[in-house]
Motif scaffolding. Structure first.
Motif, PDB file in Angstrom:
ATOM      1  N   ASP A  80       0.828  -1.200   0.000  1.00 41.80           N
ATOM      2  CA  ASP A  80       0.000   0.000   0.000  1.00 41.80           C
ATOM      3  C   ASP A  80       0.871   1.263   0.000  1.00 41.80           C
ATOM      4  N   GLU A  81       0.528   2.198  -0.887  1.00 39.58           N
ATOM      5  CA  GLU A  81       1.322   3.421  -0.993  1.00 39.58           C
ATOM      6  C   GLU A  81       1.270   4.261   0.270  1.00 39.58           C
ATOM      7  N   CYS A  82       0.256   4.047   1.118  1.00 39.45           N
ATOM      8  CA  CYS A  82       0.181   4.858   2.333  1.00 39.45           C
ATOM      9  C   CYS A  82       1.352   4.586   3.264  1.00 39.45           C
ATOM     10  N   TRP A  83       1.985   3.404   3.143  1.00 40.16           N
ATOM     11  CA  TRP A  83       3.185   3.150   3.951  1.00 40.16           C
ATOM     12  C   TRP A  83       4.346   4.017   3.482  1.00 40.16           C
ATOM     13  N   ARG A  84       4.438   4.203   2.184  1.00 39.82           N
ATOM     14  CA  ARG A  84       5.518   5.048   1.660  1.00 39.82           C
ATOM     15  C   ARG A  84       5.226   6.531   1.905  1.00 39.82           C
ATOM     16  N   LYS A  85       3.951   6.880   1.958  1.00 32.62           N
ATOM     17  CA  LYS A  85       3.570   8.273   2.235  1.00 32.62           C
ATOM     18  C   LYS A  85       3.463   8.563   3.731  1.00 32.62           C
ATOM     19  N   LEU A  86       3.661   7.534   4.545  1.00 28.97           N
ATOM     20  CA  LEU A  86       3.606   7.658   6.020  1.00 28.97           C
ATOM     21  C   LEU A  86       2.217   8.010   6.533  1.00 28.97           C
ATOM     22  N   THR A  87       1.170   7.604   5.805  1.00 29.28           N
ATOM     23  CA  THR A  87      -0.194   7.981   6.191  1.00 29.28           C
ATOM     24  C   THR A  87      -1.071   6.800   6.604  1.00 29.28           C
ATOM     25  N   CYS A  88      -0.530   5.599   6.673  1.00 35.68           N
ATOM     26  CA  CYS A  88      -1.372   4.427   6.936  1.00 35.68           C
ATOM     27  C   CYS A  88      -2.062   4.486   8.301  1.00 35.68           C
ATOM     28  N   LEU A  89      -1.411   5.097   9.269  1.00 32.37           N
ATOM     29  CA  LEU A  89      -2.007   5.153  10.604  1.00 32.37           C
ATOM     30  C   LEU A  89      -3.125   6.179  10.706  1.00 32.37           C
ATOM     31  N   TYR A  90      -3.379   6.919   9.631  1.00 32.67           N
ATOM     32  CA  TYR A  90      -4.592   7.728   9.592  1.00 32.67           C
ATOM     33  C   TYR A  90      -5.832   6.824   9.636  1.00 32.67           C
ATOM     34  N   HIS A  91      -5.668   5.564   9.181  1.00 30.29           N
ATOM     35  CA  HIS A  91      -6.792   4.652   9.026  1.00 30.29           C
ATOM     36  C   HIS A  91      -6.665   3.373   9.859  1.00 30.29           C
ATOM     37  N   HIS A  92      -5.440   2.916  10.088  1.00 32.55           N
ATOM     38  CA  HIS A  92      -5.226   1.570  10.614  1.00 32.55           C
ATOM     39  C   HIS A  92      -5.921   1.307  11.943  1.00 32.55           C
ATOM     40  N   HIS A  93      -5.821   2.220  12.899  1.00 29.22           N
ATOM     41  CA  HIS A  93      -6.399   1.961  14.218  1.00 29.22           C
ATOM     42  C   HIS A  93      -7.915   1.818  14.153  1.00 29.22           C
ATOM     43  N   GLU A  94      -8.540   2.435  13.175  1.00 29.58           N
ATOM     44  CA  GLU A  94      -9.988   2.357  13.010  1.00 29.58           C
ATOM     45  C   GLU A  94     -10.402   1.105  12.249  1.00 29.58           C
ATOM     46  N   THR A  95      -9.568   0.643  11.328  1.00 32.08           N
ATOM     47  CA  THR A  95      -9.967  -0.463  10.439  1.00 32.08           C
ATOM     48  C   THR A  95      -9.275  -1.781  10.750  1.00 32.08           C
ATOM     49  N   GLN A  96      -8.407  -1.831  11.761  1.00 36.70           N
ATOM     50  CA  GLN A  96      -7.718  -3.082  12.091  1.00 36.70           C
ATOM     51  C   GLN A  96      -8.730  -4.159  12.475  1.00 36.70           C
ATOM     52  N   PRO A  97      -8.352  -5.438  12.354  1.00 39.35           N
ATOM     53  CA  PRO A  97      -9.321  -6.528  12.566  1.00 39.35           C
ATOM     54  C   PRO A  97     -10.074  -6.459  13.881  1.00 39.35           C
ATOM     55  N   MET A  98      -9.383  -6.274  14.992  1.00 44.48           N
ATOM     56  CA  MET A  98     -10.071  -6.266  16.282  1.00 44.48           C
ATOM     57  C   MET A  98      -9.462  -5.201  17.178  1.00 44.48           C
ATOM     58  N   PRO A  99     -10.075  -4.018  17.225  1.00 41.63           N
ATOM     59  CA  PRO A  99      -9.520  -2.932  18.031  1.00 41.63           C
ATOM     60  C   PRO A  99      -9.480  -3.283  19.521  1.00 41.63           C
ATOM     61  N   GLY A 100      -8.596  -2.607  20.230  1.00 40.30           N
ATOM     62  CA  GLY A 100      -8.500  -2.757  21.669  1.00 40.30           C
ATOM     63  C   GLY A 100      -9.106  -1.558  22.382  1.00 40.30           C
ATOM     64  N   PRO A 101      -9.078  -1.552  23.700  1.00 43.02           N
ATOM     65  CA  PRO A 101      -9.713  -0.459  24.451  1.00 43.02           C
ATOM     66  C   PRO A 101      -9.058   0.898  24.245  1.00 43.02           C
ATOM     67  N   LEU A 102      -7.790   0.928  23.803  1.00 42.77           N
ATOM     68  CA  LEU A 102      -7.106   2.203  23.586  1.00 42.77           C
ATOM     69  C   LEU A 102      -7.054   2.601  22.113  1.00 42.77           C
ATOM     70  N   SER A 103      -7.576   1.764  21.228  1.00 44.31           N
ATOM     71  CA  SER A 103      -7.454   2.031  19.793  1.00 44.31           C
ATOM     72  C   SER A 103      -8.134   3.339  19.393  1.00 44.31           C
ATOM     73  N   TRP A 104      -9.273   3.651  20.027  1.00 48.42           N
ATOM     74  CA  TRP A 104      -9.973   4.903  19.727  1.00 48.42           C
ATOM     75  C   TRP A 104      -9.055   6.093  19.992  1.00 48.42           C
ATOM     76  N   PHE A 105      -8.321   6.048  21.103  1.00 46.35           N
ATOM     77  CA  PHE A 105      -7.428   7.155  21.464  1.00 46.35           C
ATOM     78  C   PHE A 105      -6.225   7.221  20.523  1.00 46.35           C
ATOM     79  N   PHE A 106      -5.694   6.040  20.131  1.00 50.77           N
ATOM     80  CA  PHE A 106      -4.589   6.030  19.173  1.00 50.77           C
ATOM     81  C   PHE A 106      -5.029   6.645  17.848  1.00 50.77           C
ATOM     82  N   HIS A 107      -6.248   6.338  17.423  1.00 53.29           N
ATOM     83  CA  HIS A 107      -6.752   6.880  16.156  1.00 53.29           C
ATOM     84  C   HIS A 107      -6.811   8.405  16.193  1.00 53.29           C
TER      85      HIS A 107
END
Length: 476
Positions: free
Chosen positions: A173-200
């Motif tokens: 995914d080009e977002c890894w090269r653009k350093l933008t993947c974490l704009y989305h990852h914490h919200e769309t990862q398979p099973m978020p944890g209790p702190l994922s909302w805050f990380f997002h």
């Protein structure tokens, strides 16, 4: 041979073995508590049906020789017992050969489960546990100092885990090269944890820093594992800190924990040398066995290395039925939108849109927008993970989703145990079950304060129309 052992890694070996036994224990406990609904004789993907069409040479397993739910349960609970014994340090009281044999018991038992586990066990951390568990069996016990070659081969596994994951990201995914993947990852990862909302909701510049730091940890730091101390210890410590960061930000079963285990052989603890009473040398037979195993594993590393340097790199692939040497990787692509399959049932004789549809609540995957995600890792909620894949495409669920619906229509006790809550009493199964696809997004800070909900969801389309048992029978 004086070079064969490294007495100053005595404590590193001890910590690694106890931590690995803990991961084994969680893996067997997961199998024991979930297998009946997933793989049992009346499960969604029954093992007897699988072994009838797949030969032993392709999937070596004790269950190829004989299967019953009782036998599977016995193997899974035996794995728990052996893992608990190893966690308590029983191997330290055995002769060297017996200790090695004891460490191979959970490897054989878990290999038997993974090789018949089908889709439910198609995760990279299954092979990672098996590869690590097989090699760690030859670390020895208190009779000998840790073998250098085994310590370095464990670092070699860690190198392939991290460097392979780094390459798959840069090639994906080009977002890894653009350093933008974490704009989305914490919200769309398979099973978020209790702190994922805050990380997002961390600032986007910090997300970019996180991605850049991840690239350094996965593409540069792994090479430092093979440098002299204290550089190797610093490299392994950085990897451990990175994995702990991931533990806080999501639920990835035992992937992060087994990676931490693999970093331990590179650590040299202060005062980590062998006890004064420990033997200085290793038996000849032990040296021969360890070197033979090392030669075999280096030979089998050909395919994983070829895969890593290939432009068509694949992730999480096993190249031999014993899972001795594998290739790894994760999140080569990152979803921008989160979809969830919401499963509902009704007692109405005629299903209508305005019927009393009641939602099934899963333990880990998002459902009710007000239910905050809970920590489960390293415990693995297999059904919840597969439901995430099912939301990406119905093709991922083609083999088992109908079986899930059938068991919900029966109020199957083993299946309902996998859920957080069933909306129907045990003696009153639903007449119809349906599934709908929703788009989920994290709420904003303002929405969270006003509604108390961490998720906002929007209906997208029908995933499965209202279905009853007769309808399932006609389709099958």
């Amino acid at each position: 041979m004086d070079w064969f052992t490294a007495s100053d890694y005595w404590l590193s070996r001890l910590v690694l073995q106890r931590a690995l036994a803990g991961v084994y224990l969680v893996a067997f406990l997961t199998a024991a508590l979930q297998f009946r609904a997933l793989l049992g004789e009346r499960g969604m993907l029954p093992i007897p049906r699988f072994v009838a069409r797949v030969p032993f040479r392709r999937a070596p397993s004790l269950f190829q020789l004989r299967y019953s739910d009782r036998f599977f349960a016995a193997c899974a609970w035996a794995g728990c017992a052996v893992s608990a014994a190893l966690l308590a340090g029983v191997d330290g009281y055995l002769p060297l050969g017996a200790a090695i044999a004891l460490w191979l018991v959970p490897w054989v038992l878990y290999l038997s489960i993974v090789n018949v586990g089908q889709t439910w066990y198609a995760f990279g951390w299954e092979s990672l546990l098996l590869e690590t568990g097989f090699l760690a069996a030859f670390l020895g016990n208190g009779e000998v100092a840790p073998p250098v070659v085994v310590l370095f081969l464990l670092r070699w596994i860690l190198f392939r885990v991290e460097f392979g994951a780094g390459l798959i990201k840069m090639r994906g995914d080009e977002c890894w090269r653009k350093l933008t993947c974490l704009y989305h990852h914490h919200e769309t990862q398979p099973m978020p944890g209790p702190l994922s909302w805050f990380f997002h909701h961390l600032p986007k510049p910090l997300h970019r820093v996180e991605v850049a730091a991840n690239h350094v940890t996965q593409l540069i730091v792994p090479f430092l594992l093979f440098t002299p101390q204290p550089v190797a210890t610093a490299a392994a410590s950085l990897m451990i800190l990175t994995q702990l960061w991931l533990v806080l930000s999501g639920n990835f079963a035992w992937l992060n924990w087994i990676t931490i285990v693999l970093a331990l052989p590179a650590l040299r603890f202060p005062d980590g040398g062998a006890p004064a009473s420990a033997p200085s040398g290793a038996p000849l037979w032990y040296e021969v066995v360890v070197l033979a195993v090392a030669a075999l594993l280096l030979f089998l590393s050909y395919h994983p290395v070829l895969n890593m340097i290939s432009r068509r790199q694949v992730m999480n692939r096993s190249f031999d039925p014993l899972h001795l040497v594998n290739t790894y990787g994760a999140f080569g692509s990152v979803s921008r939108i989160r979809y969830e399959v919401v499963v509902e049932g009704t007692l109405d004789d005629v299903p209508r849109e305005d019927s009393d549809w009641r939602e099934y609540e899963f333990r880990g995957k998002p459902g009710d927008p007000r239910h905050w995600p809970r920590p489960f890792a390293p415990y693995h909620l297999r059904l919840d993970w597969l439901m995430w894949f099912a939301a990406l495409s119905p093709a991922y669920a083609g083999a088992w989703f109908e079986g899930l619906v059938e068991r919900l229509l029966e109020n199957d006790r083993d299946t309902l145990r996998l859920l957080r809550r069933s909306p129907f009493p045990p003696d009153t199964p639903p007449r119809f079950v349906r599934a709908r696809l929703f788009r989920y997004r994290y709420t904003t800070w303002r929405e969270l304060r006003e509604t108390g909900a961490c998720w906002d969801r929007t209906y997208v389309r029908e995933y499965l129309p209202p279905t009853r048992m007769a309808g399932l029978s006609r389709r099958s």
